[in-house]
Design a protein around this motif. Structure first.
Motif, PDB file in Angstrom:
ATOM      1  N   ARG A  79       0.882  -1.262  -0.113  1.00 12.57           N
ATOM      2  CA  ARG A  79       0.033   0.011   0.014  1.00 12.57           C
ATOM      3  C   ARG A  79       0.975   1.104   0.089  1.00 12.57           C
ATOM      4  O   ARG A  79       0.599   2.203  -0.605  1.00 12.57           O
ATOM      5  CB  ARG A  79      -0.778   0.007   1.162  1.00 12.57           C
ATOM      6  CG  ARG A  79      -1.974  -1.110   1.103  1.00 12.57           C
ATOM      7  CD  ARG A  79      -3.184  -0.737   2.135  1.00 12.57           C
ATOM      8  NE  ARG A  79      -2.750  -0.819   3.495  1.00 12.57           N
ATOM      9  CZ  ARG A  79      -2.435  -1.557   4.282  1.00 12.57           C
ATOM     10  NH1 ARG A  79      -2.602  -2.815   4.040  1.00 12.57           N
ATOM     11  NH2 ARG A  79      -2.104  -1.270   5.672  1.00 12.57           N
ATOM     12  N   ARG A  80       2.201   1.318   0.719  1.00 13.32           N
ATOM     13  CA  ARG A  80       2.938   2.450   0.517  1.00 13.32           C
ATOM     14  C   ARG A  80       3.579   2.603  -0.565  1.00 13.32           C
ATOM     15  O   ARG A  80       3.366   3.887  -1.291  1.00 13.32           O
ATOM     16  CB  ARG A  80       4.111   1.983   1.706  1.00 13.32           C
ATOM     17  CG  ARG A  80       5.088   3.143   1.623  1.00 13.32           C
ATOM     18  CD  ARG A  80       4.463   4.456   2.346  1.00 13.32           C
ATOM     19  NE  ARG A  80       5.348   5.506   1.894  1.00 13.32           N
ATOM     20  CZ  ARG A  80       5.017   6.728   1.339  1.00 13.32           C
ATOM     21  NH1 ARG A  80       3.626   6.778   0.869  1.00 13.32           N
ATOM     22  NH2 ARG A  80       5.683   7.592   0.843  1.00 13.32           N
ATOM     23  N   LEU A  81       3.837   1.465  -1.490  1.00 11.70           N
ATOM     24  CA  LEU A  81       4.184   1.693  -2.934  1.00 11.70           C
ATOM     25  C   LEU A  81       3.167   2.213  -3.704  1.00 11.70           C
ATOM     26  O   LEU A  81       3.406   3.204  -4.561  1.00 11.70           O
ATOM     27  CB  LEU A  81       5.052   0.284  -3.447  1.00 11.70           C
ATOM     28  CG  LEU A  81       6.142  -0.101  -2.992  1.00 11.70           C
ATOM     29  CD1 LEU A  81       6.409  -1.540  -3.261  1.00 11.70           C
ATOM     30  CD2 LEU A  81       7.127   0.949  -3.245  1.00 11.70           C
ATOM     31  N   HIS A  82       1.861   1.758  -3.613  1.00 14.48           N
ATOM     32  CA  HIS A  82       0.579   2.307  -4.173  1.00 14.48           C
ATOM     33  C   HIS A  82       0.685   4.029  -4.168  1.00 14.48           C
ATOM     34  O   HIS A  82       0.117   4.701  -4.981  1.00 14.48           O
ATOM     35  CB  HIS A  82      -0.641   1.676  -3.851  1.00 14.48           C
ATOM     36  CG  HIS A  82      -0.702   0.340  -4.207  1.00 14.48           C
ATOM     37  ND1 HIS A  82      -1.759  -0.486  -3.647  1.00 14.48           N
ATOM     38  CD2 HIS A  82       0.016  -0.594  -5.102  1.00 14.48           C
ATOM     39  CE1 HIS A  82      -1.490  -1.740  -4.167  1.00 14.48           C
ATOM     40  NE2 HIS A  82      -0.666  -1.687  -4.927  1.00 14.48           N
ATOM     41  N   ASP A  83       1.014   4.066  -2.706  1.00 13.64           N
ATOM     42  CA  ASP A  83       0.740   5.722  -2.681  1.00 13.64           C
ATOM     43  C   ASP A  83       1.624   6.524  -3.428  1.00 13.64           C
ATOM     44  O   ASP A  83       1.581   7.830  -3.457  1.00 13.64           O
ATOM     45  CB  ASP A  83       1.009   5.960  -0.890  1.00 13.64           C
ATOM     46  CG  ASP A  83       0.504   7.409  -0.494  1.00 13.64           C
ATOM     47  OD1 ASP A  83      -0.540   7.924  -0.801  1.00 13.64           O
ATOM     48  OD2 ASP A  83       1.065   7.816   0.471  1.00 13.64           O
ATOM     49  N   ILE A  84       2.876   6.066  -3.694  1.00 13.55           N
ATOM     50  CA  ILE A  84       3.906   6.828  -4.691  1.00 13.55           C
ATOM     51  C   ILE A  84       3.573   6.349  -6.161  1.00 13.55           C
ATOM     52  O   ILE A  84       4.207   6.486  -6.844  1.00 13.55           O
ATOM     53  CB  ILE A  84       5.349   6.617  -4.157  1.00 13.55           C
ATOM     54  CG1 ILE A  84       5.624   5.146  -4.206  1.00 13.55           C
ATOM     55  CG2 ILE A  84       5.422   7.492  -3.079  1.00 13.55           C
ATOM     56  CD1 ILE A  84       7.150   5.100  -4.124  1.00 13.55           C
ATOM     57  N   ASP A  85       2.370   5.672  -6.300  1.00 15.02           N
ATOM     58  CA  ASP A  85       2.141   5.295  -7.662  1.00 15.02           C
ATOM     59  C   ASP A  85       2.938   4.314  -8.268  1.00 15.02           C
ATOM     60  O   ASP A  85       3.180   4.254  -9.422  1.00 15.02           O
ATOM     61  CB  ASP A  85       1.803   6.289  -8.863  1.00 15.02           C
ATOM     62  CG  ASP A  85       0.796   6.155  -9.832  1.00 15.02           C
ATOM     63  OD1 ASP A  85      -0.055   5.470  -9.621  1.00 15.02           O
ATOM     64  OD2 ASP A  85       0.894   6.840 -10.768  1.00 15.02           O
ATOM     65  N   LYS A  86       3.317   3.253  -7.511  1.00  7.81           N
ATOM     66  CA  LYS A  86       4.085   2.201  -7.877  1.00  7.81           C
ATOM     67  C   LYS A  86       3.255   0.935  -7.795  1.00  7.81           C
ATOM     68  O   LYS A  86       2.643   0.837  -6.762  1.00  7.81           O
ATOM     69  CB  LYS A  86       5.489   2.190  -7.425  1.00  7.81           C
ATOM     70  CG  LYS A  86       6.400   3.234  -7.729  1.00  7.81           C
ATOM     71  CD  LYS A  86       7.762   2.809  -7.709  1.00  7.81           C
ATOM     72  CE  LYS A  86       8.595   3.998  -8.178  1.00  7.81           C
ATOM     73  NZ  LYS A  86       8.418   4.582  -9.490  1.00  7.81           N
TER      74      LYS A  86
END
Length: 126
Positions: A79-86
């Motif tokens: 989810r943290r990677l999703h937050d930076i659009d990855k």
């Protein structure tokens, strides 16, 4: 998002690999894992490990803790990677020795994508 709220959110969403996690949520959960690991390590060495145990050995409490927090840790990392659009699949870059871990730490420290991205709306952390 405070420490207790972040830890509760991560443990409640332990299989939720969709959505976004702000920096505070990820790093508070990381801090929680670190503190708990230190406490469990001391307890393992006091009660379960022989005095001549090799450094890096895990006792039964450490093994239970690692298994119990593996899935919530992977979920909050994705989810943290999703937050930076990855994509969350970028976690696998950790298998590249040293370089992968450095890249992930840099990404985990980055600011979130402003507004909505392909993984949803930004999480408001007031």
């Amino acid at each position: 998002m405070g420490f207790v709220e972040a830890v509760k959110h991560c443990l409640r969403n332990y299989v939720n690999f969709s959505g976004r996690a702000p920096r505070a949520e990820y790093w508070y959960f990381f801090l929680f894992n670190f503190i708990l690991a230190m406490i469990v390590n001391v307890l393992d060495h006091l009660f379960f490990m022989p005095s001549n145990a090799e450094p890096g050995q895990y006792g039964p409490l450490g093994a239970i803790l690692m298994l119990g927090l593996l899935l919530p840790g992977l979920a909050v990392s994705a989810r943290r990677l999703h937050d930076i659009d990855k994509s969350g699949w970028w976690i696998l870059i950790a298998f590249i020795p040293l370089i992968g871990a450095i890249i992930l730490i840099i990404w985990y420290c980055k600011r979130a994508t402003a507004g909505a991205n392909r993984f949803g709306e930004a999480v408001v952390t007031a």
